[in-house]
Write an enzyme that holds these catalytic residues in place. Structure first.
Site, PDB file in Angstrom:
ATOM      1  N   LYS A  49       0.886  -1.331  -0.102  1.00 37.09           N
ATOM      2  CA  LYS A  49       0.017  -0.079   0.052  1.00 37.09           C
ATOM      3  C   LYS A  49       0.870   1.355   0.240  1.00 37.09           C
ATOM      4  CE  LYS A  49      -4.255  -1.276   0.192  1.00 37.09           C
ATOM      5  NZ  LYS A  49      -5.489  -0.647  -0.544  1.00 37.09           N
ATOM      6  N   SER A 300       0.419  -9.793  -0.514  1.00 42.20           N
ATOM      7  CA  SER A 300       0.285  -8.274  -0.637  1.00 42.20           C
ATOM      8  C   SER A 300       0.493  -7.771   0.790  1.00 42.20           C
ATOM      9  CB  SER A 300      -1.089  -8.259  -1.184  1.00 42.20           C
ATOM     10  OG  SER A 300      -2.024  -8.758  -0.153  1.00 42.20           O
TER      11      SER A 300
END
Length: 397
Positions: A49, A300
């Protein structure tokens, strides 16, 4: 408009900020294909992110930076925005759902951001962030439905092509769709024959439903251990990009996610959060075709709360046949427990706990129940123990 030039520019801006994460070969996760892990769980802040958040904030005007930024997040985007704001020396307010792991909340605070906990899920935090934006004049940093954020996430696609030019398929976790949109756009422009697969949790299938039905609709509720992708409604921009560039979106259950987290710990010595492990789960449980292909699974994020991790490991052990709970009806007389224990020990089972109950209303007066939790090798091992117990004349409840 999202362009390849923007993704390349994002890569240039981020080169001194983020880590170019390793691509690790993981042959034990699936025998039929060559599986590689793109380890964004080892990224700065523990998640991909930071790429999109930093690139977006870097492109703000001086006036926008003076006003400060606000974001909403289940935790990972929060940390990315907080770190980006800290490096750009601007104030940040982050709205986080109150059910987010404590570790993510505390990590966000550690980067100097102010945190506002909001009751509910991501979408409730989103509404609160918009309310505060209007009230305080902050610049809103959307976690996924923003072309600058998507361009930042797309830099992962460029790295994968640099690390594995012959990649045949990339499997990507999907929440709101920002990550897969950026990667899919970059990959399809540079290597169009590469397949892009998205993965969601069955308890939060917003993009899966939207792609399947051809229309975006908000889910009434979301429920999954993969809190990082628990999004009720896909973004407008990300939906359009996914529809154009993503080949297929599939779903995995929480039990499958737990098994994937456990496999990463045991086989790769790697920690992934629920959202980060869905790509592994999709490969392990045959949700996407990998036979004879070079497949990259994007891990992720790795920001999992340790209290959740212990429960996830237990679920993973059960799902993979590594642990079993067996209840046996015995005659209440000496030697029964010893005999059952011997059967289990002779077959290599390891008893973890025992509960002995003489007072169950559903059993005979002279009977009792023996509940045994044991460690086993796999489901075949469990079946061997069950058959031996039955052959010895005992009744399994």
């Amino acid at each position: 408009m999202l362009t390849l030039d923007k993704i390349y520019h994002a890569s240039y801006v981020l080169k001194d900020v983020i880590r170019k994460t390793d691509l690790i070969y993981a042959p034990k996760l699936h025998a039929g294909g060559k599986i590689y892990l793109k380890t964004e769980n080892l990224q700065v802040t523990g998640s991909f992110k930071v790429r999109g958040a930093y690139y977006k904030i870097s492109q703000l005007s001086d006036e926008e930076k003076r006003k400060g930024v606000i974001a909403c997040s289940a935790g990972n985007h929060a940390q990315g925005v907080a770190l980006a704001a800290q490096k750009n020396k601007i104030p940040a307010m982050i709205c986080i759902p109150d059910g987010a792991p404590i570790s993510k909340v505390e990590a966000t605070k550690s980067y100097g951001a102010e945190v506002c906990l909001v009751q509910g899920a991501y979408d409730d935090a989103y509404e609160k962030a918009l309310e505060l934006q209007k009230e305080m004049g902050y610049t809103f940093i959307h976690p996924f439905d923003d072309e600058m954020v998507i361009a930042g996430q797309g830099t992962i696609g460029l790295e994968i092509l640099d690390q594995l030019p012959s990649v045949d398929a990339i499997v990507v976790p999907v929440g709101g769709g920002g990550l897969i949109s950026g990667i899919a756009y970059a990959i399809k422009r540079l290597r169009p024959e590469c397949r892009i697969y998205g993965v969601q949790a069955t308890g939060a299938p917003s993009m899966f439903n939207a792609i399947s039905s051809g229309k975006k609709e908000a889910l009434e509720s979301v429920k999954t251990i993969a809190d990082g992708i628990a999004v009720k409604r896909p973004g407008d921009l990300t939906y359009d990009l996914c529809r154009r560039y993503v080949d297929e979106v599939v779903t995995v259950t929480d039990d499958e996610i737990s098994t994937a987290i456990l496999a990463l710990i045991e086989q790769q010595k790697m920690i992934a959060e629920g959202a980060g492990a869905v790509s592994i789960a999709a490969v392990m449980f045959g949700k996407v075709p990998v036979e004879g292909k070079n497949v990259v699974c994007l891990v992720s994020g790795g920001n999992i709360d340790v209290t959740i991790l212990s429960r996830v490991i237990n679920r993973g052990l059960l799902k993979s046949g590594r642990s079993v709970d067996m209840t046996i009806e015995l005659v209440d007389k000496p030697g029964q427990l010893k005999d059952v224990s011997k059967i289990i020990a002779d077959l290599g089972g390891n008893v973890v706990s025992i509960y002995h109950d003489r007072a169950d209303v559903d059993t005979d007066v002279n009977a009792c129940l023996l509940r045994i939790v044991m460690e086993t090798r796999d489901f075949e091992h469990i079946q061997q123990i069950r058959e031996a117990v039955l052959q010895a004349g005992y009744k399994i409840i």
